[in-house]
Scaffold this motif. Structure first.
Motif, PDB file in Angstrom:
ATOM      1  N   LEU A   4       0.904  -1.290   0.036  1.00 50.64           N
ATOM      2  CA  LEU A   4       0.033  -0.064   0.111  1.00 50.64           C
ATOM      3  C   LEU A   4       0.886   1.289  -0.429  1.00 50.64           C
ATOM      4  O   LEU A   4       1.810   1.394   0.647  1.00 50.64           O
ATOM      5  N   ILE A   5       0.780   1.741  -0.906  1.00 51.63           N
ATOM      6  CA  ILE A   5       1.929   3.348  -1.451  1.00 51.63           C
ATOM      7  C   ILE A   5       1.249   4.363  -1.523  1.00 51.63           C
ATOM      8  O   ILE A   5       0.114   4.882  -1.402  1.00 51.63           O
ATOM      9  N   ALA A   6       1.618   5.708  -0.982  1.00 48.60           N
ATOM     10  CA  ALA A   6       0.754   6.606  -1.281  1.00 48.60           C
ATOM     11  C   ALA A   6       0.808   7.246  -2.765  1.00 48.60           C
ATOM     12  O   ALA A   6       1.875   6.758  -3.203  1.00 48.60           O
ATOM     13  N   THR A  68      -7.052   9.286   3.744  1.00 48.90           N
ATOM     14  CA  THR A  68      -6.082   8.826   3.660  1.00 48.90           C
ATOM     15  C   THR A  68      -6.233   8.304   2.361  1.00 48.90           C
ATOM     16  O   THR A  68      -6.917   7.071   2.215  1.00 48.90           O
ATOM     17  N   TYR A  69      -5.153   8.030   0.744  1.00 48.09           N
ATOM     18  CA  TYR A  69      -5.082   7.741  -0.377  1.00 48.09           C
ATOM     19  C   TYR A  69      -4.122   6.588  -0.359  1.00 48.09           C
ATOM     20  O   TYR A  69      -3.137   6.981   0.004  1.00 48.09           O
ATOM     21  N   ARG A  70      -4.155   5.563  -0.642  1.00 53.42           N
ATOM     22  CA  ARG A  70      -3.163   4.138  -0.656  1.00 53.42           C
ATOM     23  C   ARG A  70      -3.240   3.679  -1.648  1.00 53.42           C
ATOM     24  O   ARG A  70      -4.780   3.309  -2.334  1.00 53.42           O
ATOM     25  N   TRP A  71      -2.612   3.126  -2.687  1.00 51.53           N
ATOM     26  CA  TRP A  71      -2.552   2.728  -4.214  1.00 51.53           C
ATOM     27  C   TRP A  71      -2.254   0.725  -4.042  1.00 51.53           C
ATOM     28  O   TRP A  71      -1.448   1.087  -2.680  1.00 51.53           O
ATOM     29  N   MET A 119      -5.557  -1.181   6.051  1.00 52.71           N
ATOM     30  CA  MET A 119      -6.519   0.963   6.315  1.00 52.71           C
ATOM     31  C   MET A 119      -6.911   0.344   7.810  1.00 52.71           C
ATOM     32  O   MET A 119      -7.194   1.244   8.411  1.00 52.71           O
ATOM     33  N   GLN A 122      -4.699   1.571   9.959  1.00 50.53           N
ATOM     34  CA  GLN A 122      -3.899   3.452   9.561  1.00 50.53           C
ATOM     35  C   GLN A 122      -5.406   3.441  10.783  1.00 50.53           C
ATOM     36  O   GLN A 122      -5.975   4.909  11.517  1.00 50.53           O
TER      37      GLN A 122
END
Length: 171
Positions: A4-6, A68-71, A119, A122
């Protein structure tokens, strides 16, 4: 192994490939793509990525309005996206604290279940007590993913986009 990356501007081509897998439209849940975002050009894509990063700014997060967005990325391939919305506002009430989407060619590999677990970690770090997840009433894959993480079914709600299932997960 997925990560999971920004969101990152250097993944422009990989993200466009994921969008092509979905087909036209703004339905890539978890990416925060809006109708005004121009993502085909490198400059437009970079501006969109910067907007997503701004949503995770500490002031936005502290005010409860951040996201918070993650790809979900593996080997340079963008498999999907997931978003954790921090606030209690109307958007969260309508779409949930967490929204995610997996590109069609990457489904049925456990990526959504894996990403949702990360998530939830998070959300725990943000000291959220519980989170709302919403999915289309006929999206049985999301139902299975949410229930895997002990989602408790609240009910079905009619929305302007059609009926949705509402689930709560206690952190």
């Amino acid at each position: 192994m997925p990560e999971l990356i920004a969101p990152a501007a250097h993944l422009h081509a990989a993200w466009l490939d994921a969008r092509a897998d979905w087909g036209p439209g703004l339905h890539e849940d978890g990416f925060g793509l809006g109708p005004c975002d121009e993502v085909d050009s490198a400059d437009g894509f970079a501006a969109w990525v910067a907007r997503l990063a701004g949503a995770a700014d500490p002031e936005a997060v502290a005010s409860g309005q951040g996201c918070t967005y993650r790809w979900i990325v593996d080997g340079g391939r963008v498999h999907g996206g997931i978003a954790l919305r921090h606030g209690p506002g109307d958007y969260v009430r309508q779409f949930g604290h967490i929204g995610y989407g997996i590109r069609p060619s990457s489904r049925r590999q456990g990526l959504a279940t894996w990403a949702l677990g990360r998530m939830l970690d998070q959300a725990r770090a943000l000291r959220l007590d519980r989170v709302l997840l919403v999915c289309d009433v006929d999206n049985l894959a999301s139902v299975k993913t949410i229930e895997h993480h002990r989602g408790v079914f609240e009910g079905i709600e009619d929305t302007e986009h059609g009926p949705v299932r509402r689930y709560w997960i206690t952190i």
